[in-house]
Design an enzyme around this catalytic site. Structure first.
Site, short mmCIF file in Angstrom:
data_model
loop_
_atom_site.label_atom_id
_atom_site.label_comp_id
_atom_site.label_asym_id
_atom_site.label_seq_id
_atom_site.Cartn_x
_atom_site.Cartn_y
_atom_site.Cartn_z
N LYS A 77 0.83 -1.02 0.14
CA LYS A 77 -0.13 0.10 -0.18
C LYS A 77 0.77 1.15 -0.02
O LYS A 77 2.06 1.18 0.45
CB LYS A 77 -0.99 -0.11 1.26
CG LYS A 77 -2.20 0.87 1.16
CD LYS A 77 -3.07 -0.04 0.15
CE LYS A 77 -4.49 0.59 0.13
NZ LYS A 77 -5.56 -0.27 0.23
N1 GLU Z 1 -7.16 0.04 -3.24
C1 GLU Z 1 -8.10 -1.11 -3.34
C2 GLU Z 1 -7.90 -1.96 -2.24
O1 GLU Z 1 -7.88 -1.71 -1.14
C3 GLU Z 1 -7.49 -1.89 -4.83
C4 GLU Z 1 -5.97 -2.13 -4.75
C5 GLU Z 1 -5.68 -2.94 -5.94
O2 GLU Z 1 -6.41 -2.85 -6.97
O3 GLU Z 1 -4.53 -3.34 -5.97
O4 GLU Z 1 -8.30 -3.29 -2.43
#
Ligand code: GLU
Length: 424
Positions: free
Chosen positions: A113
């Site tokens: 993240k």
């Molecule tokens: N931000 C989204 C999540 O928390 C998508 C992450 C992604 O598609 O890599 O799952």
């Protein structure tokens, strides 16, 4: 340890919450101490402080993070959020949740993240672009189509991803669409990605309702957070299942109408006015009131730590579908489970987003694209089978749905770690 937020309230530290959730599963799985240490720690963390020239010519220094929690099952995957309250511990928690999320739905990815401490709502589009391009440049030691693939999250969107893709591609000297997902269709994005998180949430609600014998055609729904995930969930529940959306909120306020709110009109209104607050024929309510409404389904679709031991007792919904990451603390989980309320945990409920991100990445790599029908069918199959596996595990082990999802996910990541062995 406690993080303090604005408003004199104290909220649990998200990374400690994530580690406690992991520990519950690790205990039940009997994970040995070494593996436990590996999986409860993040693998790689980058903190950057970088300057951005603002529209008025001044220079402002921003802080950003990218954390990779684990890459045992594949390249690191996870979104980037822009928010004034971003902290390193929050990003660590979100990275760990991505590892488990990808494992629950069996994607060949690890978890990561990113976040930048900023308030994009107070920045012009060109300031957002400059910040994004500089942050993407700062991330070049980590990101890449086979190492770490960002995506949208809170306050970032397809345009943000297009800037990251372009910045990375400029440095390479050729286009690399597979370095990010959640891009606009015109630059290698996937059909169905924009709605994927909400669509996945809705598939899990459909399964939960079937299990509990709840008729969705007459069900009432409250949605906390009206960004991409929350608004899409509301729209699809209303359009495809006939649910009544009786309350929605965003960071500026909450509204209630027991007769039902038109979710599309609320999206339009928010687009024009910056908030759902003031939406015609609705009453303003507080965020706390929204969480405590006597609805069938509650969809937390905002930020972490919304349902805690302090307010879990007043939550009345039968189904709590976590479109947000980390909205419920472990203490609240226990209270809701004890009360017979079903929490569809974030790592299952909102996994549709990263699932279609995976489809996008595969399509970019093969340079051959699927139709929206194909995407939605594949997504449905994965969400339904994953829900079923988690539900069967919950019943067999006599645990709540979150613990069941963790048992599956942690076991899969542990298996990959054992098979690969510890290098050297
Ligand atoms: N931000 C989204 C999540 O928390 C998508 C992450 C992604 O598609 O890599 O799952």
């Amino acid at each position: 340890m406690i993080d303090s937020f604005a408003g004199n309230t104290t909220k649990p530290n998200p990374f400690e919450v994530a580690q406690r959730q992991f520990d519950i599963a690790a205990d039940r799985l009997g994970l040995d101490n070494g593996l436990r240490q590996v999986l409860r720690t993040t693998k790689r963390e980058l903190t950057v402080h970088f300057p951005v020239t603002m529209d008025d010519g001044s220079i402002q220094v921003f802080t950003g993070y990218r954390v990779q929690h684990d890459v045992g099952r594949g390249p690191a995957k996870g979104g980037i959020r822009y928010h004034p309250d971003v902290t390193l511990d929050e990003v660590r928690a979100l990275a760990m949740w991505m590892t488990w999320k990808c494992a629950v739905v069996r994607l060949p990815y690890g978890g990561a993240k990113g976040g930048v401490v900023c308030d994009p709502k107070r920045m012009s589009l060109s300031e957002q672009e400059t910040l994004t391009r500089r942050f993407a440049t700062e991330l070049t030691p980590l990101i890449g189509p086979d190492s770490d693939i960002p995506a949208p999250d809170v306050n970032t969107n397809p345009q943000t991803m297009a800037w990251i893709m372009d910045t990375y591609s400029m440095h390479q000297g050729y286009s690399v669409p597979s370095v990010v997902t959640g891009k606009p269709i015109d630059v290698g994005g996937s059909e169905g990605r924009a709605e994927a998180t909400g669509r996945g949430v809705v598939f899990t609600i459909e399964q939960a309702a079937r299990e509990l014998g709840l008729d969705l055609a007459n069900a009432t729904v409250a949605v906390q957070g009206y960004g991409n995930a929350g608004s899409t969930t509301a729209k699809l529940l209303h359009r495809d299942y006939g649910c009544h959306i009786v309350a929605v909120s965003d960071s500026r306020g909450a509204i209630h109408n027991p007769e039902g709110i038109d979710p599309d009109a609320a999206v339009l209104y928010k687009g024009q006015n910056g908030s759902v607050s003031g939406f015609p024929s609705s009453e303003p309510i507080s965020n706390e009131d929204l969480l405590a409404l006597p609805v069938d389904i509650l969809v937390p679709a905002a930020l972490e730590n919304q349902i805690t031991e302090e307010n879990a007792g007043s939550v009345r919904a039968r189904i709590i579908a976590e479109a947000a990451n980390g909205p419920t603390t472990p203490e609240a989980d226990q209270m809701l489970y004890g009360n017979g309320q079903m929490v569809i945990p974030d790592i299952l409920a909102n996994a549709g987003g990263v699932t279609v991100s995976y489809f996008e990445w595969v399509q970019d790599k093969q340079a051959f694209f699927w139709t929206e029908t194909e995407i939605n069918e594949k997504l449905r199959r994965i969400m339904l089978s994953s829900f079923d596996e988690v539900l069967q595990t919950a019943k067999r082990e006599k645990v709540d749905m979150r613990t069941a999802a963790y048992l599956l996910a942690v076991d899969r990541v542990a298996a990959a770690t054992r098979l690969r062995g510890i290098y050297p």
